[in-house]
Scaffold this motif. Sequence first.
Motif, PDB file in Angstrom:
ATOM      1  N   ASN A   1      -1.105   1.257   8.424  1.00  0.00           N
ATOM      2  CA  ASN A   1      -1.543   0.649   7.252  1.00  0.00           C
ATOM      3  C   ASN A   1      -2.263  -0.501   7.278  1.00  0.00           C
ATOM      4  O   ASN A   1      -2.595  -1.180   6.090  1.00  0.00           O
ATOM      5  CB  ASN A   1      -0.078   0.396   6.735  1.00  0.00           C
ATOM      6  N   GLY A   2      -2.735  -0.915   8.576  1.00  0.00           N
ATOM      7  CA  GLY A   2      -3.887  -1.935   8.562  1.00  0.00           C
ATOM      8  C   GLY A   2      -4.840  -1.313   7.955  1.00  0.00           C
ATOM      9  O   GLY A   2      -5.910  -2.284   7.758  1.00  0.00           O
ATOM     10  N   GLU A   3      -5.229  -0.097   7.874  1.00  0.00           N
ATOM     11  CA  GLU A   3      -6.344   0.566   7.479  1.00  0.00           C
ATOM     12  C   GLU A   3      -6.416   0.799   5.804  1.00  0.00           C
ATOM     13  O   GLU A   3      -7.232   1.537   5.362  1.00  0.00           O
ATOM     14  CB  GLU A   3      -6.459   1.699   8.040  1.00  0.00           C
ATOM     15  N   GLY A   4      -5.246   0.278   5.378  1.00  0.00           N
ATOM     16  CA  GLY A   4      -5.129   0.520   3.789  1.00  0.00           C
ATOM     17  C   GLY A   4      -5.081   1.966   3.413  1.00  0.00           C
ATOM     18  O   GLY A   4      -4.348   2.935   3.826  1.00  0.00           O
ATOM     19  N   TYR A   5      -6.142   2.241   2.525  1.00  0.00           N
ATOM     20  CA  TYR A   5      -6.287   3.856   2.052  1.00  0.00           C
ATOM     21  C   TYR A   5      -7.124   4.685   2.886  1.00  0.00           C
ATOM     22  O   TYR A   5      -7.639   5.750   2.409  1.00  0.00           O
ATOM     23  CB  TYR A   5      -6.607   3.676   0.550  1.00  0.00           C
TER      24      TYR A   5
ATOM     25  N   GLN B   1     -11.781   7.388   2.831  1.00  0.00           N
ATOM     26  CA  GLN B   1     -11.577   6.570   1.947  1.00  0.00           C
ATOM     27  C   GLN B   1     -11.072   7.201   0.772  1.00  0.00           C
ATOM     28  O   GLN B   1     -11.522   7.763   0.163  1.00  0.00           O
ATOM     29  CB  GLN B   1     -12.660   5.331   1.625  1.00  0.00           C
ATOM     30  N   PHE B   2      -9.538   6.984   0.484  1.00  0.00           N
ATOM     31  CA  PHE B   2      -8.773   7.570  -0.549  1.00  0.00           C
ATOM     32  C   PHE B   2      -8.526   6.466  -1.716  1.00  0.00           C
ATOM     33  O   PHE B   2      -8.768   5.135  -1.502  1.00  0.00           O
ATOM     34  CB  PHE B   2      -7.482   8.082  -0.352  1.00  0.00           C
ATOM     35  N   PRO B   3      -8.489   6.820  -2.997  1.00  0.00           N
ATOM     36  CA  PRO B   3      -8.299   6.182  -4.083  1.00  0.00           C
ATOM     37  C   PRO B   3      -6.977   5.309  -4.037  1.00  0.00           C
ATOM     38  O   PRO B   3      -5.954   6.148  -3.408  1.00  0.00           O
ATOM     39  CB  PRO B   3      -8.517   6.745  -5.101  1.00  0.00           C
ATOM     40  N   GLU B   4      -6.602   4.532  -4.698  1.00  0.00           N
ATOM     41  CA  GLU B   4      -5.096   3.791  -4.747  1.00  0.00           C
ATOM     42  C   GLU B   4      -4.139   4.745  -5.464  1.00  0.00           C
ATOM     43  O   GLU B   4      -3.141   4.733  -5.122  1.00  0.00           O
ATOM     44  CB  GLU B   4      -5.425   2.522  -5.209  1.00  0.00           C
ATOM     45  N   ASP B   5      -4.651   5.606  -6.116  1.00  0.00           N
ATOM     46  CA  ASP B   5      -3.847   6.431  -6.703  1.00  0.00           C
ATOM     47  C   ASP B   5      -3.679   7.906  -6.166  1.00  0.00           C
ATOM     48  O   ASP B   5      -3.390   8.942  -7.051  1.00  0.00           O
ATOM     49  CB  ASP B   5      -3.966   6.643  -8.237  1.00  0.00           C
TER      50      ASP B   5
ATOM     51  N   CYS C   1       0.874  -1.060   0.052  1.00  0.00           N
ATOM     52  CA  CYS C   1      -0.012  -0.099  -0.013  1.00  0.00           C
ATOM     53  C   CYS C   1       0.998   1.368  -0.013  1.00  0.00           C
ATOM     54  O   CYS C   1       1.799   1.384   0.855  1.00  0.00           O
ATOM     55  CB  CYS C   1      -0.909   0.002   1.242  1.00  0.00           C
ATOM     56  N   VAL C   2       0.574   2.077  -0.782  1.00  0.00           N
ATOM     57  CA  VAL C   2       1.538   3.522  -1.209  1.00  0.00           C
ATOM     58  C   VAL C   2       1.316   4.490  -0.211  1.00  0.00           C
ATOM     59  O   VAL C   2       1.921   5.460  -0.229  1.00  0.00           O
ATOM     60  CB  VAL C   2       1.524   3.922  -2.441  1.00  0.00           C
TER      61      VAL C   2
ATOM     62  N   PHE D   1       1.580  -4.070  12.139  1.00  0.00           N
ATOM     63  CA  PHE D   1       1.139  -2.999  11.310  1.00  0.00           C
ATOM     64  C   PHE D   1       2.264  -1.568  11.695  1.00  0.00           C
ATOM     65  O   PHE D   1       2.790  -1.577  12.806  1.00  0.00           O
ATOM     66  CB  PHE D   1      -0.282  -2.561  11.632  1.00  0.00           C
ATOM     67  N   TRP D   2       2.387  -0.916  10.504  1.00  0.00           N
ATOM     68  CA  TRP D   2       3.204   0.365  10.461  1.00  0.00           C
ATOM     69  C   TRP D   2       2.152   1.316  10.980  1.00  0.00           C
ATOM     70  O   TRP D   2       0.900   1.304  10.460  1.00  0.00           O
ATOM     71  CB  TRP D   2       3.895   0.659   9.333  1.00  0.00           C
ATOM     72  N   ARG D   3       2.383   2.319  11.973  1.00  0.00           N
ATOM     73  CA  ARG D   3       1.626   3.260  12.176  1.00  0.00           C
ATOM     74  C   ARG D   3       2.165   4.511  12.622  1.00  0.00           C
ATOM     75  O   ARG D   3       3.353   4.456  12.521  1.00  0.00           O
ATOM     76  CB  ARG D   3       0.849   3.001  13.543  1.00  0.00           C
TER      77      ARG D   3
END
Length: 301
Positions: A67-71, A77-81, A3-4, A36-38
């Motif tokens: 980063n366990g929450e992804g985007y 909620q944000f898009p992957e880009d 996940c970026v 998880f990184w936080r």
Amino acid sequence: MDCVMPLRILEAVRLLHRMGYGGLRFNPGLSASGMFWRIALFSQDSLDVSGDATEPIGDEQCLRYSNGEGYEFNARQFPEDVGHVTVAEEILAALPKLQRSDPRNANDRAYTEWFARLLPLVKSTSGLPIAYWDSYGEDKGWKLAWPVDRYVESPPDNQAIPTPKKDEHYVLGLCDEILGEGHVSQMTFGWLRGDPSLATGKRSKLPVDGFWRTHGIVVEFHERQHSEPVPFFDDKITATGMTRGEQRKLYDRRKAELIPQNGSILIVIEQSDFPLQKNKIARDHDRDLRIVRRRLSAFLR
């Protein structure tokens, strides 16, 4: 990185540093499980550097991500880009007390220079900075991990570098002298809140600059962004659906209405009340004390 989003957050920190928000700090680490990184993001002004604290107490002045929450960032909620500019706007919306630094602030300058050296290492190794986890301290510095495993230099010690007071703190200190009482900084009240977040419905408490309990006085120090538009970010949409500039004006009006209604005296001191040099108060203690005394005198019992 799968996940970026962590990288976008770090790039956003660098962008805000370059925009002059040198007081933006972060504290990264691993969860107790190590899975998880936080990261915690906050303004240096909200950190008590007189003790051992590495983050503000409570979440009102601190923005967190795992980063366990992804985007998902700041309950959105944000898009992957997603781009780092969008993330930077979200950080500013979540930390309303974060303001541009005084260029003379040696602490902020040392910190932003350190971060400028750290970010290329993160990008070249795809490793995330880690200041702490259960079995790791800071004796050897910070670490880069996932997938690399190496030590990097720790951020500079704030206490080691003399830092000139920001204009807000300087003026609140003059109020302390006149009122004979130390103020409570960033005081919040249950009845003073912002508008609901469109994503979560949460209404964050709005902090005030200085509160003197004995006198029942609140002082708000207004820099130029309260009376003049500030380019780039003022027209960005916040979590409440308003632009940052509109939201600031609304919350200023809300404070002016609700603080007196709830039994306290509100005094607004403008930066423009003082002679300025390069958009900062050209400090003269005796003259500035007289200016502040005139602003407070009508309200002193």
